[in-house]
Design an enzyme around this catalytic site. Structure first.
Site, PDB file in Angstrom:
ATOM      1  N   HIS A 101      46.203  48.145  32.599  1.00 25.03           N
ATOM      2  CA  HIS A 101      47.071  47.112  32.261  1.00 25.03           C
ATOM      3  C   HIS A 101      46.942  45.484  32.323  1.00 25.03           C
ATOM      4  CE1 HIS A 101      49.262  50.698  33.965  1.00 25.03           C
ATOM      5  NE2 HIS A 101      48.775  50.739  34.808  1.00 25.03           N
TER       6      HIS A 101
ATOM      7  N   HIS B 272      42.466  38.916  37.826  1.00 18.79           N
ATOM      8  CA  HIS B 272      42.868  39.375  36.740  1.00 18.79           C
ATOM      9  C   HIS B 272      43.703  38.459  35.787  1.00 18.79           C
ATOM     10  CE1 HIS B 272      46.329  40.548  39.560  1.00 18.79           C
ATOM     11  NE2 HIS B 272      46.929  40.676  38.331  1.00 18.79           N
TER      12      HIS B 272
ATOM     13  N   HIS C  74      47.496  38.033  33.203  1.00 19.48           N
ATOM     14  CA  HIS C  74      48.759  38.485  31.762  1.00 19.48           C
ATOM     15  C   HIS C  74      48.384  38.029  30.679  1.00 19.48           C
ATOM     16  CE1 HIS C  74      49.691  40.953  35.651  1.00 19.48           C
ATOM     17  NE2 HIS C  74      49.244  39.918  36.218  1.00 19.48           N
TER      18      HIS C  74
ATOM     19  N   HIS D 269      45.316  35.740  37.796  1.00 15.98           N
ATOM     20  CA  HIS D 269      45.519  35.186  39.231  1.00 15.98           C
ATOM     21  C   HIS D 269      44.679  35.637  39.559  1.00 15.98           C
ATOM     22  CE1 HIS D 269      50.157  36.623  38.137  1.00 15.98           C
ATOM     23  NE2 HIS D 269      49.826  35.809  37.958  1.00 15.98           N
TER      24      HIS D 269
ATOM     25  N   TYR E  34      43.567  41.306  57.957  1.00 18.48           N
ATOM     26  CA  TYR E  34      43.696  42.777  57.402  1.00 18.48           C
ATOM     27  C   TYR E  34      42.668  43.085  56.755  1.00 18.48           C
ATOM     28  CZ  TYR E  34      48.305  41.438  58.562  1.00 18.48           C
ATOM     29  OH  TYR E  34      49.623  40.782  58.798  1.00 18.48           O
TER      30      TYR E  34
ATOM     31  N   THR F  77      53.513  41.415  41.078  1.00 23.11           N
ATOM     32  CA  THR F  77      54.106  41.621  39.919  1.00 23.11           C
ATOM     33  C   THR F  77      54.096  42.657  39.672  1.00 23.11           C
ATOM     34  OG1 THR F  77      52.033  40.284  38.509  1.00 23.11           O
ATOM     35  CG2 THR F  77      54.233  38.833  38.946  1.00 23.11           C
ATOM     36  N   THR F  78      53.212  43.856  39.337  1.00 22.78           N
ATOM     37  CA  THR F  78      53.141  44.678  39.193  1.00 22.78           C
ATOM     38  C   THR F  78      53.464  45.717  40.097  1.00 22.78           C
ATOM     39  OG1 THR F  78      50.640  44.699  39.933  1.00 22.78           O
ATOM     40  CG2 THR F  78      51.077  44.200  36.891  1.00 22.78           C
TER      41      THR F  78
HETATM   42 ZN   LIG Z   1      49.020  39.623  38.420  1.00 24.54          ZN
END
Ligand SMILES: [Zn+2]
Length: 303
Positions: A86, A118, A120, A143, A151, A230-231
């Site tokens: 991806h 990562h 895009h 990103h 957490y 966004t995924t």
């Molecule tokens: Zn992203």
């Protein structure tokens, strides 16, 4: 011979297998993102990302700056980049101080440790940033994903509205090679040549800092709003920070992204989600205070 307990166990495994397989491969593609919500209901929910950001329609706020903790300290380990079908990504190692870089400040109430980085991108025919800035889609978007330290894991953080913050950097293709790149970006872009196939990975041989991925970016100017991953699963748990300054990427580096391949051996291109509705969400803008130069002060005095 009949073993009820075994049958029951077997049936459960058969029942669960498709879900496990789905979860493992995190199956989704960018051909029909409007169908993501069939499997991942939150993708059809509220507070989704990316969105279009227009300087004229944001609320300027006198926010405190973001604090970039340990961003400029060297990692204590080498970075391994992976093509996951991806995107290309890497898990961020800890720094020489034994802990990972973190971010806080701005609108953030807590401290957020960095997890992964990562990208895009588009294709030779189209630009591929996710966010649109002042009506323009840019060539590449990076990103930097952070988890609220309340957490323990990114999976856990996805269940809470204050779980994640992402720093987004937009890139614009330029004809000349930018000369001011810091080592991190150079290393990341160079490693793309080794990541052509799905599941391939490459360990960068130089150690660098997370901050060097930001180049000479002005870290003081950013837009911030409440959105989602966004995924899939599109969890609406992200405080987004999109920097107002756009970084250059050379016309030699950008095509390396277009040459990557996905799990089916097809070109991994246009891995950006379509724009989502802003709904009634507010976008805030922080502009760094720029001290007036002596000459400007003189002018003001004479006015
Ligand atoms: Zn992203």
């Amino acid at each position: 011979m009949h073993f009820p307990a075994f049958d029951d166990f077997y049936q459960r495994i058969v029942f669960l297998l498709p879900f496990v397989a789905n979860f493992r491969s995190n199956e989704f593609d960018y051909k029909a993102p409007e169908r993501w919500q069939d499997k991942y209901p939150q993708c059809g929910g509220s507070d989704q990302s990316p969105i279009a950001i227009s300087r004229r329609k944001v609320i300027s706020l006198n926010l405190p700056p973001l604090v970039f903790g340990l961003y400029d300290e060297l990692f204590d380990d080498l970075v391994t980049m992976t093509n996951n079908g991806h995107t290309v990504e890497f898990k961020v190692p800890s720094t020489i101080y034994g802990v990972r870089p973190y971010v806080t400040g701005g609108l953030l109430q807590d401290c957020y440790d960095v997890e992964a980085v990562h990208f895009h991108w588009g294709s030779p025919q189209s630009k591929g940033s996710e966010h649109i800035l002042n009506g323009r889609r840019y060539d590449l978007e990076m990103h930097i994903v952070h988890r609220n330290t309340k957490y323990l894991t990114l999976d856990e953080a996805q269940n809470y509205s204050d779980g994640i913050t992402v720093l987004a950097v937009l890139f614009k293709i330029v004809r000349t090679s930018p000369t001011f790149y810091q080592p991190g970006l150079n290393e990341v872009f160079s490693s793309l040549l080794h990541l052509g196939n799905f599941n391939s990975s490459y360990t960068v041989q130089e150690r660098f800092t997370l901050g060097s991925l930001l180049g000479n970016l002005d870290r003081g100017n950013f837009f911030t709003y409440k959105g989602s991953l966004t995924t899939p699963p599109c969890s609406p748990v992200v405080q987004w920070h999109v920097f107002g300054e756009v970084l250059p990427i050379s016309h030699q580096e950008l095509p390396k992204f277009w040459q990557l391949r996905d799990a089916r051996g097809l070109p991994l291109q246009k891995n950006f989600r379509p724009l989502q509705s802003q709904e009634n969400r507010l976008i805030f803008y922080r502009q760094a205070f720029v001290p007036l130069q002596q000459e400007q002060l003189q002018e003001l005095i004479w006015l």
